[in-house]
Enzyme design. Structure first.
Site, short mmCIF file in Angstrom:
data_model
loop_
_atom_site.label_atom_id
_atom_site.label_comp_id
_atom_site.label_asym_id
_atom_site.label_seq_id
_atom_site.Cartn_x
_atom_site.Cartn_y
_atom_site.Cartn_z
N GLY A 1 -15.87 -29.60 26.56
CA GLY A 1 -16.00 -28.25 27.10
C GLY A 1 -17.14 -28.24 28.10
N ASN A 2 -17.68 -27.08 28.34
CA ASN A 2 -18.69 -26.92 29.39
C ASN A 2 -19.89 -27.85 29.20
OD1 ASN A 2 -21.47 -25.28 29.86
ND2 ASN A 2 -20.09 -25.06 31.61
N GLY B 1 -16.72 -33.79 22.43
CA GLY B 1 -16.41 -32.53 23.09
C GLY B 1 -16.10 -32.79 24.55
N LYS C 1 -27.00 -13.75 18.36
CA LYS C 1 -25.71 -14.42 18.58
C LYS C 1 -24.61 -13.46 18.22
CE LYS C 1 -24.44 -18.60 19.83
NZ LYS C 1 -25.25 -19.61 20.54
N1 GLU Z 1 -24.70 -19.95 24.11
C1 GLU Z 1 -25.73 -20.72 24.72
C2 GLU Z 1 -26.66 -21.32 23.66
O1 GLU Z 1 -26.29 -21.55 22.53
C3 GLU Z 1 -26.46 -19.94 25.80
C4 GLU Z 1 -27.12 -18.69 25.34
C5 GLU Z 1 -27.59 -17.79 26.47
O2 GLU Z 1 -27.49 -18.18 27.61
O3 GLU Z 1 -28.06 -16.70 26.15
O4 GLU Z 1 -27.76 -21.66 23.94
#
Ligand code: GLU
Length: 428
Positions: free
Chosen positions: A220-221, A218, A106
């Site tokens: 958002g997306n 939320g 992350k």
């Molecule tokens: N940020 C998204 C998650 O928490 C997607 C991560 C990704 O596609 O690598 O799962």
């Protein structure tokens, strides 16, 4: 994140619990309860007014036994190394539970993207890549969007990396815009994936989705497509969504007694998830305080914002009607609240299972990038549904076998797979 909620401590305590139940050896626990690698770097950005601003960037690589590290980048004012560590660890479990050949990572930067101009955002994204690119790559670590980041930002980052290494490298990042190496279906993947798991959970609980209602936190997306999926695919009603208004710096719950129209609300919501209040009121929506969503008389709660939202302080306010919590967000429920949900027999679809749809289509995107052959929208969603359904059923089966809640079962499935990969690679 609330002051008493440290996501990394939560992630470690969840892991420790299950590691105990699985009787994992000490050295295995040691490897998995900490990230393999962590990076913190400064990003100096030329601002439009001629000054320079320096931001902190992070990238944490939790585990790559099953494949390259994978996980989003968050731009958020409250980002810390500990939030990124927790989210990286959850990515390891998420990729394992979805059974995609990737590890967990992350990234983040401490800032409010809505305070930057388009040019400043582009320079920030390029600066983020400049600070870490030697440790990224399609076979090392592949970022993606998350809270505060967008497909356009992924496009700039892919371009910056490609320029630095002197080779077009779309597979270095996923969630790119369609037409620039992105996959059809990636935008809606996380929210729709949430709904595929809700559908499976409703079958298990013998609920008819057409009679079910939901409250969503939320917009958002993830929340947008979870709301759309709940209405359009399941035939249920979403009674409210709660979202932050960046103009008022306040969170509101937007309700409609006969159900919100998520496509309409999406059309009056900006890229940061702020709904146009005047248009919502004109269309008959009621505005209530931000925490009202949690106390609504609904069948399903879908927290789809950020971590630390359902805690000991508010869990008792959840209506007796609620039968299910589908965690669209990462880490929305504190361990104390989790105990209460379990006592009340509320079925929890845990975050790294429930929201694995995003990374699953990210994986499909990188497969398409490698092959340089792009799939139809329908094929992406069909394969996503298959993956989510299989993952859900595998966790449910583990929950039955071991007589544990879904979160512990998801940890058991994921930890087994990661430990197996570490053994096969000779790390243990
Ligand atoms: N940020 C998204 C998650 O928490 C997607 C991560 C990704 O596609 O690598 O799962």
């Amino acid at each position: 994140m609330t002051a008493d909620f440290n996501p990394f401590e939560v992630a470690q305590s969840q892991f420790d619990r299950v590691a105990g139940q699985l009787q994992l050896a000490g050295e295995v626990r040691q490897i998995l309860r900490w990230p393999l690698r962590e990076f913190r770097f400064q990003i100096s950005v030329h601002m439009d007014d001629g000054t320079n601003r320096v931001f902190f960037g992070f990238r944490v690589q939790h585990n790559d036994a099953r494949g390259p590290c994978k996980g989003g980048i968050r731009f958020h004012p409250n980002e810390t190394l500990d939030t990124v560590r927790a989210l990286a660890m959850w990515m390891t479990w998420k990729c394992a539970v979805a059974d995609i050949p990737l590890g967990g990572g992350k990234g983040g930067a401490v800032l409010d993207p809505s305070s930057l101009s388009v040019g400043e955002k582009e320079r920030l994204c390029r600066g983020w890549v400049d600070g870490i690119y030697k440790n990224l790559g399609p076979r090392n670590d592949v970022p993606a969007p998350d809270v505060g980041t967008t497909p356009q930002m992924m496009g700039w980052m892919m371009d910056e990396y490609s320029m630095l290494v002197g080779q077009y490298t779309p597979g270095v990042i996923t969630g790119k815009p369609v037409g620039s190496g992105g996959s059809l279906g990636r935008t809606e993947a996380t929210g729709y994936g949430v709904i595929y798991t809700v559908r499976e959970a409703m079958k298990h609980l013998q609920l008819d989705p057409r009679g079910c209602t939901a409250a969503v936190q939320g917009f958002g997306n993830v929340a947008q497509y979870a709301s759309i999926g709940f209405v359009e695919q399941l035939g249920g009603k979403v009674l409210c969504v709660a979202c932050y208004d960046r103009n008022d710096k306040t969170t509101y719950t937007y309700s409609k007694a006969d159900g919100i129209n998520p496509r309409f609300l999406q059309s009056i919501t900006d890229q940061y998830g702020t709904v146009d209040q005047a248009k919502a009121k004109a269309a008959g929506y009621t505005l209530e305080p931000g925490d009202a969503w949690l106390t609504k008389d609904v069948d399903v709660l879908i927290p789809a914002a950020i971590e630390g939202q359902i805690t000991a302080a508010n869990v008792d306010g959840i209506s007796r009607q609620v039968k299910m919590v589908a965690e669209g967000a990462n880490g929305p429920t504190s361990p104390e609240a989790d105990v209460v949900l379990k006592q009340r027999n509320i079925f929890v679809i845990p975050d790294f299972l429930c929201n694995a749809g995003g990374v699953t289509v990210s994986y499909f995107e990188s497969v398409q990038n490698d092959a340089n052959y792009y799939w139809e929208h329908e094929a992406v969603l069909r394969r996503l549904d298959q993956k989510m359904t299989t993952a859900f059923r595998g966790v449910l089966e583990m929950a039955r076998q071991r007589d544990v809640a879904m979160r512990d079962a998801a940890y058991m499935v994921a930890i087994d797979r990661v430990v197996k990969a570490m053994e096969l690679r000779g790390w243990l």
